[in-house]
Design an enzyme around this catalytic site. Structure first.
Site, PDB file in Angstrom:
ATOM      1  N   GLU A  68      25.791  53.238  25.628  1.00 50.62           N
ATOM      2  CA  GLU A  68      25.133  54.428  26.152  1.00 50.62           C
ATOM      3  C   GLU A  68      26.064  55.643  26.098  1.00 50.62           C
ATOM      4  OE1 GLU A  68      25.373  51.546  27.633  1.00 50.62           O
ATOM      5  OE2 GLU A  68      23.387  50.814  28.240  1.00 50.62           O
ATOM      6  N   PRO A 270      35.196  40.788  20.383  1.00 55.02           N
ATOM      7  CA  PRO A 270      34.344  40.455  21.532  1.00 55.02           C
ATOM      8  C   PRO A 270      33.848  41.704  22.242  1.00 55.02           C
ATOM      9  CG  PRO A 270      36.653  40.067  22.059  1.00 55.02           C
ATOM     10  CD  PRO A 270      36.599  40.398  20.596  1.00 55.02           C
ATOM     11  N   ARG A 271      32.657  41.615  22.783  1.00 52.68           N
ATOM     12  CA  ARG A 271      32.087  42.746  23.528  1.00 52.68           C
ATOM     13  C   ARG A 271      32.934  43.074  24.742  1.00 52.68           C
ATOM     14  NH1 ARG A 271      30.980  46.395  25.916  1.00 52.68           N
ATOM     15  NH2 ARG A 271      29.010  47.409  26.400  1.00 52.68           N
ATOM     16  N   PRO A 338      23.150  47.921  15.821  1.00 55.21           N
ATOM     17  CA  PRO A 338      23.466  47.643  14.410  1.00 55.21           C
ATOM     18  C   PRO A 338      23.712  48.904  13.591  1.00 55.21           C
ATOM     19  CG  PRO A 338      21.095  47.633  14.692  1.00 55.21           C
ATOM     20  CD  PRO A 338      21.686  47.937  16.065  1.00 55.21           C
ATOM     21  N   LEU A 339      23.499  50.080  14.184  1.00 52.99           N
ATOM     22  CA  LEU A 339      23.586  51.313  13.406  1.00 52.99           C
ATOM     23  C   LEU A 339      25.022  51.689  13.080  1.00 52.99           C
ATOM     24  CD1 LEU A 339      20.784  53.429  15.125  1.00 52.99           C
ATOM     25  CD2 LEU A 339      20.648  52.045  13.048  1.00 52.99           C
ATOM     26  N   GLU A 340      25.967  51.373  13.985  1.00 52.52           N
ATOM     27  CA  GLU A 340      27.375  51.675  13.702  1.00 52.52           C
ATOM     28  C   GLU A 340      27.859  50.981  12.433  1.00 52.52           C
ATOM     29  OE1 GLU A 340      30.021  53.111  17.515  1.00 52.52           O
ATOM     30  OE2 GLU A 340      29.954  50.980  17.040  1.00 52.52           O
TER      31      GLU A 340
END
Length: 435
Positions: A68, A270-271, A338-340
């Site tokens: 965000e 990892p996130r 997924p846009l990055e």
């Protein structure tokens, strides 16, 4: 349920915050011990400021986490360019690091106050925002009601509602009506999101598209990139990014399966980087040689895994490969952005549990820029196939780049929707500066 019930539920929620306050103090202390809170700035969570409020009109942006935060970076830049002060609140140490490194000049960062009346009131009393802009789906009842009681316009931008969230709000229709009527405007990501917000009582609702499509490419240090490229020395690579528990071990098994055929390096990001110690132990227990970015470990010919356990370096990791699996889609639900990877020039693979990013995946998949895989076996075959078929891989990459380009325009649409709330602040800032 009736509106009376909704008001009663909100009142109960508000008073429960007072009762649970001692427990919240303990909860924050536990999170601090785990590295999930910034000990030096924990007072901000109770609405106590650690920076001075600048003079002039001020817009409060709130973004829950990293995704965000990056989504609203261009929007904050536009607001700052109009001479308006901006304060950004986030809820995680990772998003705070992104704000520190990437926020436009002059943006003040604070941790978001707990959603209890004393903390929210203290925050609003001090900062006195002229408007509040909330990113995506971050709805905190006390905050929303306090802003409404003070007649501070609050706008939800890049709004999205997952299937689960929409179903929950529908069950609590009286409560959702009481909350969403406080919003001056909702700007939704997609037509489906717009319909859902309208069904919950939000008016007016506009559709802008996804702000993430207007983001700049994530930054990286060119020297670091060249350093790793020399160490990788022509080996095949692929990356598993934004992974959740279970997906790192899956990537490790796929690496073992493909290593003899491709001699590849697997990059795992990892996130939640604070899980790095645990991830390293699990991968090494599988017999894999792990190099950690945070430790400065060299990538040698024997290195199996480069563990990207740092914050704010996704641009570096994505530029090391052109095949990417996007996590939280196989062993966890919701998906990640997924846009990055698509905008950097990567062929995108993902599991099917991507409901939080449904529109982006549908567009990428329809155009051929992303493939949805049903299980680990299909993912392994997809990675191997793309590594060894340059034409197919480049076709996917170009389709992803074209799709991201087609999705641009959300920033302009959002600014147009915000104009009735921002333009008066531009005039006020101009007049204040003339005095």
């Amino acid at each position: 349920m009736s509106n009376w019930f909704g008001r009663a539920a909100l009142s109960t929620y508000k008073w429960a915050g007072f009762a649970l306050f001692p427990g919240l103090v303990v909860y924050l202390a536990m999170r601090t011990a785990k590295g999930k809170e910034d000990a030096a700035r924990r007072r901000e969570r109770f609405g106590r400021p650690t920076q001075e409020r600048p003079s002039g009109p001020l817009v409060w942006f709130h973004a829950a986490s990293v995704g965000e935060t990056t989504a609203v970076l261009p929007l904050m830049r536009e607001i700052r360019n109009r001479g308006i002060q901006v304060i950004l609140t986030t809820g995680t140490v990772t998003s705070a690091a992104v704000a520190r490194d990437r926020a436009p000049d002059g943006v003040i960062h604070q941790y978001v106050p707990l959603d209890i009346k004393p903390a929210v009131s203290r925050f609003l009393d001090y900062w006195k925002p002229d408007a509040a802009i909330i990113a995506e789906s971050e709805i905190w009842p006390v905050t929303v009601m306090e802003l409404g009681a003070r007649h501070i316009p609050q706008i939800l931008v890049n709004g999205r509602l997952s299937d689960k969230s929409f179903a929950l709000w529908k069950r609590l229709s009286s409560l959702s009506e009481e909350l969403f009527r406080n919003f001056a405007l909702v700007i939704a990501q997609s037509e489906e999101d717009g319909i859902r917000y309208t069904a919950l009582g939000a008016l007016p609702v506009l559709v802008s598209g996804n702000l993430k499509g207007d983001n700049d490419e994530p930054p990286y240090n060119p020297e670091d990139l060249e350093h790793y490229r020399q160490q990788i020395a022509g080996r095949h690579t692929w990356a598993a990014i934004s992974t959740f528990e279970g997906e790192e071990e899956m990537a490790g098994r796929i690496h073992q399966r493909l290593k003899r055929k491709n001699n590849q390096l697997t990059v795992i990001v990892p996130r939640h980087p604070e899980r790095a110690d645990e991830i390293q132990k699990k991968l090494e227990a599988m017999g894999l040689d792990v190099a950690r970015r945070s430790h400065g470990d060299a990538v040698t010919r024997s290195t199996d895994i480069l563990l990207g356990d740092t914050i704010g370096e996704m641009g570096l990791y994505l530029n090391l490969t052109d095949i990417v699996f996007v996590g939280r889609s196989m062993h966890a639900e919701g998906g990640q952005n997924p846009l990055e990877p698509a905008m950097i020039g990567c062929a995108v693979l993902s599991g099917g549990k991507v409901q939080n990013f449904r529109d982006a995946y549908q567009r990428l998949a329809k155009n051929g820029g992303a493939k949805i895989v049903r299980d680990e076996d299909m993912l392994a075959k997809g990675v191997h196939y793309l590594m060894n078929n340059d034409e197919v891989r480049h076709k996917m990459i170009n389709a992803g780049l074209d799709t991201v380009q087609q999705m641009r325009g959300a920033l302009e649409a959002t600014l147009k929707g915000l104009a009735p709330y921002i333009n008066p602040l531009v005039v006020k800032s101009y007049l204040d500066n003339k005095e």
